[in-house]
Design an enzyme around this catalytic site. Sequence first.
Site, PDB file in Angstrom:
ATOM      1  N   LYS A 129       0.827  -1.216   0.000  1.00  0.00           N
ATOM      2  CA  LYS A 129       0.000   0.000   0.000  1.00  0.00           C
ATOM      3  C   LYS A 129       0.860   1.264   0.000  1.00  0.00           C
ATOM      4  CE  LYS A 129      -2.441  -0.895   3.702  1.00  0.00           C
ATOM      5  NZ  LYS A 129      -1.934  -2.211   4.109  1.00  0.00           N
ATOM      6  N   LYS A 164       8.531  -6.548  10.481  1.00  0.00           N
ATOM      7  CA  LYS A 164       8.000  -5.878   9.296  1.00  0.00           C
ATOM      8  C   LYS A 164       9.030  -4.986   8.601  1.00  0.00           C
ATOM      9  CE  LYS A 164       4.238  -2.770   7.896  1.00  0.00           C
ATOM     10  NZ  LYS A 164       5.046  -1.633   7.483  1.00  0.00           N
ATOM     11  N   ALA A 383      -4.179   0.013  12.999  1.00  0.00           N
ATOM     12  CA  ALA A 383      -5.595  -0.177  12.670  1.00  0.00           C
ATOM     13  C   ALA A 383      -6.273  -1.209  13.561  1.00  0.00           C
ATOM     14  CB  ALA A 383      -5.743  -0.579  11.205  1.00  0.00           C
ATOM     15  N   PHE A 414      -3.771  -1.997   7.570  1.00  0.00           N
ATOM     16  CA  PHE A 414      -4.373  -3.333   7.477  1.00  0.00           C
ATOM     17  C   PHE A 414      -5.215  -3.444   6.200  1.00  0.00           C
ATOM     18  CE2 PHE A 414      -2.660  -3.799  11.531  1.00  0.00           C
ATOM     19  CZ  PHE A 414      -2.810  -5.110  11.975  1.00  0.00           C
ATOM     20  N   PHE A 503       4.546  -8.086  -9.548  1.00  0.00           N
ATOM     21  CA  PHE A 503       5.841  -8.683  -9.219  1.00  0.00           C
ATOM     22  C   PHE A 503       6.379  -9.404 -10.451  1.00  0.00           C
ATOM     23  CE2 PHE A 503       4.196  -7.734  -5.156  1.00  0.00           C
ATOM     24  CZ  PHE A 503       5.237  -7.766  -4.233  1.00  0.00           C
ATOM     25  N   TRP A 532       7.372   0.107  -8.293  1.00  0.00           N
ATOM     26  CA  TRP A 532       8.565  -0.343  -7.557  1.00  0.00           C
ATOM     27  C   TRP A 532       9.785  -0.319  -8.470  1.00  0.00           C
ATOM     28  CZ3 TRP A 532      12.724  -3.395  -6.764  1.00  0.00           C
ATOM     29  CH2 TRP A 532      13.160  -3.602  -5.444  1.00  0.00           C
TER      30      TRP A 532
END
Length: 628
Positions: A129, A164, A383, A414, A503, A532
Site C-alpha cells: 500500500k 515488518k 488499525a 491493514f 511482481f 517499484w
Amino acid sequence: VMQADAVVLLGAEIVDFPSTWVKPGAAVIRCTPTLESGSVKCIVIVLEITCRGHPGILLGRVLFISRAQTPKSVDQLAEEVGLLPEELEAYGRSKAKVRLSLLDRLHEQPDGKYVLVAGITPTPLGEGKSTVTIGLVQALTAHLKLNSFACLRQPSQGPTFGVKGGAAGGGYAQVIPMEEFNLHLTGDIHAITASNNLVAAAIDARMLHEATQSDKGLYNRLVPSVNGVRQFSPIQISRLRRLGINKTDPASLTPQEVSTFVRLDLDPSKITWQRVVDTNDRFLRKITVGQASTEKGQIRETGFDIAVASEIMAILALADGLEDMKRRLARMVVGTSRCGQPVTAEDLGVSGALAVLMKDAIKPTLMQTLEGTPVFVHAGPFANIAHGNSSVLADKLALKLVGRDGFVVTEAGFGADIGMEKFFNIKCRASGLRPDAVVLVATVRALKMHGGGPNVSAGAPLPREYIDENLSLVAGGCRSNLRKQIQIAHLFGVPVVVALNVFKTDTQAEIDLVCQIAKECGASDAVPCHHWAQGGRGSLDLARAVNEAASRPGNFQFLYDIEMPITEKIRTIAQKVYGADDIELSPEAKDKIDYYNKQMSTMPGLPTRPCFYDIDLDPVTEEITGLF
C-alpha cells in the site's frame, strides 16, 4: 560466471538473471541508466545479494536507491508547494514541521480531491500500500503535472526493528531520506511516550499519596499557600465545576467538599492506563510496580504497550488543532474509582502539561519522495487497536496546498475491511472531509493465498504455486477477498480503482485475469502498476484511472449513525462489513459496554502536588504558563 564473486550487468534492467547462474553469496550488480527529459543523465547502481540458502532475496536494495538520490532542500520543497518561510520549522536539511497557521491563511482555498489507498486482507507476502501511495503521487505530479501530496503515518520503531521493517515504501517509490523517515523523524513518537508515561506516573503517585495522607494533608499540598496566597489552578477549578462545587476560594470549601475534591479513590484493579515504549519488548507486557520500600506497599500489576498504541497517538491523529487536542487529552479516562466513576487526565491535573509536551508533535512533518513529490508524515496509530490512519491535520493542510485540481493521497492500515472502514466511519466523521475515490491494492501472490494457496512465512522460500502461473488460485482470490473489499467500499458510496502491484513472477494471463474480474466485481477500473521498478512512470495508468474516478459525482455515506447504541454499531459492522448473521456478546463485553455507556452519559517520585498542576498551554498563542 559460476566462479565470479560479483557479476555486473549493464543495461539489463529487464533481463531475468536466475540466481542459479551464480555461486551462493555472489553479488549481482545491475547498472540501470535513468533518462529523464530536462535532467542530467545518471547511472543508478542497484545491489542485489543472493543469500546462501535463500536465492533471490534482495538485501540493501531499497536503502541503496534512497541514498542514490539527493533530496532537494526542504526550503526549496516548501517554496514549491506554496508555504511561506514563517510557516516552516526546519529539522535539518530534508524535513520540517509545518505550522497550523497555514489553515487560517488558506481558509478560502478550495480543497483538492481526496483519495484513500487501502488493501485486500493482508498476508505475510505484503501488498504494498505504501509503495502504491508513493508511486501514485509521483505519477500525478512528476509525470502528469498535477499537484499532489501523499499523507503517510510515521512508522513505529517496534516493527522497524522487529519483523515488518520500515514503512517508507520501496524500490523507486519511497520517501527519502528513508533512514530519517523510519527512525525518530521529528520526535513525535517520543513526545507521545513522554506524555503517556507522565500520566502513568501521576496515577501511581496519586494513589500513593491518597493512601498515606489525610484529607487535610492532601488538600494543603494540592492547594498550597505560595507567598501568603492560596488559590486553585485553572485545571483544579475545572475539576471543582465537574464535581458541582462552584467555589474559587480554597478557604470556602466544606470538609465534605475537600474530601470529594482531593480523593480520586482509584480502584487499582480498574486502571486502564499502561506505560509505553516504542520497542517490541515482550518481557514488559506484564510487570509489577511499587516494590521499593519508599512506595509503602503500593504494589500492583501493570504493563507496557507499544508507544503508538497510546490513546494519545489516536488523539494526535484525530485532533483538528491545539485547542481540540487539549480538550481530548483532558477527557482521557485512565481508570475507575471504587464507586464506579471514571477518572480522567484532567482529574489528575496533568492535561495541561500533556498539551505542552505535545505542542510541536501536532504539526505535520514535510518530506519528499524520490521524484520530489511532497509528503506529510504525521501520526501512526495501528488499525487493529486504533483507527489506523495518518492525521486529520496533515490531510487538511495538504488539501489546501494542492488546490481544487490537485490530489491528496492517504493510506489506511491493514485491510480495507478494518483500515478503510475506520477511515470512513471515524476519521472522516471527525474531520468532516469526504473521500472522492478509493485505490484498492492487490497482488497476484496474495490473491493466490486467498484463493486457497499454501501458507507462507516471511523469509522462507515461496511454494511453487506463488512462482508458477496458477489461474485457478488467482480467480478464487479475486472472487472471494477482492470482490468483498470492493463491495465494502461501495457500502460507503465511493468509487474503487483496483491497483495490481505487479511482481516479476506474475504472468500476463494472471494480470489480465485480475483486472477483468475486478471490473466484473464493480471496480471503476483495474490497472497493473510497476512503480517499484519504474517509479512514477510505472503508475501512470493508475493515476489516469484515479483522476477519472475522482471526477465522478460522489454519494458518500456513513455506515452507522453516531448516536446508535454501541451494540448496534458492532452488529452493523459485523453484518455489513464481515457478513455475519448476528453477534453474541460475552458477559465481559456486556459489562464493558454498560461501563462505556455510563461514561458517555455523564524513576524520581512525584510529590502530592506536582508542578504539572500549574503547567498549561494557550492553544491560540501557544504560550506556556506555569513552567517556572
